[in-house]
Design an enzyme around this catalytic site. Structure first.
Site, mmCIF file in Angstrom:
data_model
loop_
_atom_site.group_PDB
_atom_site.id
_atom_site.type_symbol
_atom_site.label_atom_id
_atom_site.label_comp_id
_atom_site.label_asym_id
_atom_site.label_seq_id
_atom_site.Cartn_x
_atom_site.Cartn_y
_atom_site.Cartn_z
ATOM 1 N N ASN A 112 0.796 -1.220 0.000
ATOM 2 C CA ASN A 112 0.000 0.000 0.000
ATOM 3 C C ASN A 112 0.830 1.272 0.000
ATOM 4 O O ASN A 112 0.371 2.308 -0.470
ATOM 5 C CB ASN A 112 -0.920 -0.001 1.230
ATOM 6 C CG ASN A 112 -1.549 1.363 1.475
ATOM 7 O OD1 ASN A 112 -2.480 1.760 0.776
ATOM 8 N ND2 ASN A 112 -1.024 2.099 2.464
ATOM 9 N N SER A 172 -3.563 3.062 -8.521
ATOM 10 C CA SER A 172 -4.392 4.261 -8.651
ATOM 11 C C SER A 172 -5.030 4.265 -10.027
ATOM 12 O O SER A 172 -4.466 3.721 -10.991
ATOM 13 C CB SER A 172 -3.531 5.523 -8.493
ATOM 14 O OG SER A 172 -4.255 6.688 -8.869
ATOM 15 N N TYR A 214 4.156 9.954 -10.098
ATOM 16 C CA TYR A 214 3.207 9.050 -9.462
ATOM 17 C C TYR A 214 2.487 8.195 -10.495
ATOM 18 O O TYR A 214 2.400 6.965 -10.364
ATOM 19 C CB TYR A 214 2.206 9.881 -8.661
ATOM 20 C CG TYR A 214 1.129 9.126 -7.936
ATOM 21 C CD1 TYR A 214 1.381 8.548 -6.693
ATOM 22 C CD2 TYR A 214 -0.161 9.027 -8.465
ATOM 23 C CE1 TYR A 214 0.388 7.876 -5.998
ATOM 24 C CE2 TYR A 214 -1.159 8.365 -7.769
ATOM 25 C CZ TYR A 214 -0.879 7.792 -6.543
ATOM 26 O OH TYR A 214 -1.878 7.139 -5.868
ATOM 27 N N ALA A 249 4.783 5.441 -11.935
ATOM 28 C CA ALA A 249 5.065 4.360 -10.994
ATOM 29 C C ALA A 249 3.846 3.465 -10.799
ATOM 30 O O ALA A 249 3.960 2.232 -10.716
ATOM 31 C CB ALA A 249 5.529 4.937 -9.658
ATOM 32 N N LYS A 250 2.661 4.065 -10.724
ATOM 33 C CA LYS A 250 1.449 3.277 -10.541
ATOM 34 C C LYS A 250 1.100 2.484 -11.799
ATOM 35 O O LYS A 250 0.554 1.376 -11.714
ATOM 36 C CB LYS A 250 0.283 4.181 -10.132
ATOM 37 C CG LYS A 250 0.436 4.809 -8.754
ATOM 38 C CD LYS A 250 0.586 3.771 -7.653
ATOM 39 C CE LYS A 250 0.503 4.398 -6.266
ATOM 40 N NZ LYS A 250 0.680 3.409 -5.185
ATOM 41 N N ILE A 291 -9.816 9.772 -2.854
ATOM 42 C CA ILE A 291 -10.229 9.315 -1.526
ATOM 43 C C ILE A 291 -9.930 10.417 -0.515
ATOM 44 O O ILE A 291 -8.817 10.949 -0.470
ATOM 45 C CB ILE A 291 -9.470 8.035 -1.134
ATOM 46 C CG1 ILE A 291 -9.668 6.944 -2.196
ATOM 47 C CG2 ILE A 291 -9.921 7.548 0.241
ATOM 48 C CD1 ILE A 291 -11.096 6.520 -2.414
#
Length: 249
Positions: free
Chosen positions: A84, A136, A148, A151-152, A181
């Protein structure tokens, strides 16, 4: 529905805030034995005493190995790994130093690869195990910072590749791709406080569900994927986003 998670040994990386914390608490309430990693124990004095915390900087390979050694010395074999830990950095691509791309990949991608490789030998030995990677929706479409997103995206691809490799060893690998979120320590909360009108407009225009998601709604899907009830899920990364994603897959 009985998720059959009682007494399972669960390791959640980045498990003391936001989505990770909700996942850890949900497993604990299902009767699992839970250990989490975090950078620090600060502010966690009143948290569940039964949930163990191992501190470390998961952007560093040596630290990941030390954390894993501590976790397994406490628990023995890990039944369920939840990758996570993650975070966003940088700005526009042209303005972002290459070092920040490396940092983003170490935290969001290589930590998941490394911990997965560390748990595989024991999982293969017993012929069972579950890995769930938290990616994500921006790993499938642009929306967050490029560091980000990239990488995701790699994590989603890794999830499918690893799942195909280890399925016949009795190990299931899946992912969850959250949308926006809202939680007290997250970026969306900061943005909401800074400019409520802008963020409320974003919600109205971009999230068909009409609101932010909650960490608990992510945790519920993670628990299902980790349970025997989801035994035919292999290599999937499931969007949990209130319809926010623009993709139709």
């Amino acid at each position: 529905m009985n998720l059959q998670l009682q007494n399972k040994a669960v390791f959640v990386t980045g498990g003391t805030k936001g989505i990770g914390r909700a996942i850890a608490e949900a497993f604990y309430k299902e009767g699992a034995r839970v250990v989490v990693s975090a950078r620090t124990k600060e502010g966690l004095e009143s948290w569940y005493e039964e949930i163990s915390i191992v501190t470390g900087d998961l952007t560093k390979e040596a630290e990941r190995e030390r954390v894993f050694a501590e976790v397994t010395s406490h628990f023995g074999a890990i039944d369920i790994l939840i990758n996570n830990v993650g975070g966003s950095n940088g700005a526009a691509i042209a303005e972002t130093p290459l070092a920040l791309f490396h940092e983003a990949f170490e935290l969001n991608f290589f930590s998941a690869v490394h911990f997965s490789k560390l748990v595989l030998p024991q999982m293969k030995k017993v012929g069972a195990g579950v890995i769930v990677n938290i990616s994500s929706i921006f790993g499938r479409e642009s929306g967050g910072k490029a560091t980000y997103n990239s990488a995701k995206a790699a994590l989603i691809s890794f999830t499918k590749s690893l799942a195909d490799e280890v399925a016949r060893d009795g190990i299931r690998v899946n992912g969850v791709a959250p949308g926006a979120i809202l939680h007290p320590t997250g970026n969306w909360q900061k943005r909401l406080e800074e400019d409520p009108e802008k963020i409320n407009t974003f919600v109205d225009e971009q999230i068909p569900g009409g609101r932010f998601g909650t960490p608990e709604e992510i945790a519920n899907v993670v628990l299902f994927l980790a349970s025997p009830q989801a035994r035919w899920f292999m290599g999937a990364t499931v969007n949990v986003d209130g319809g926010q994603s623009k993709g139709n897959f």
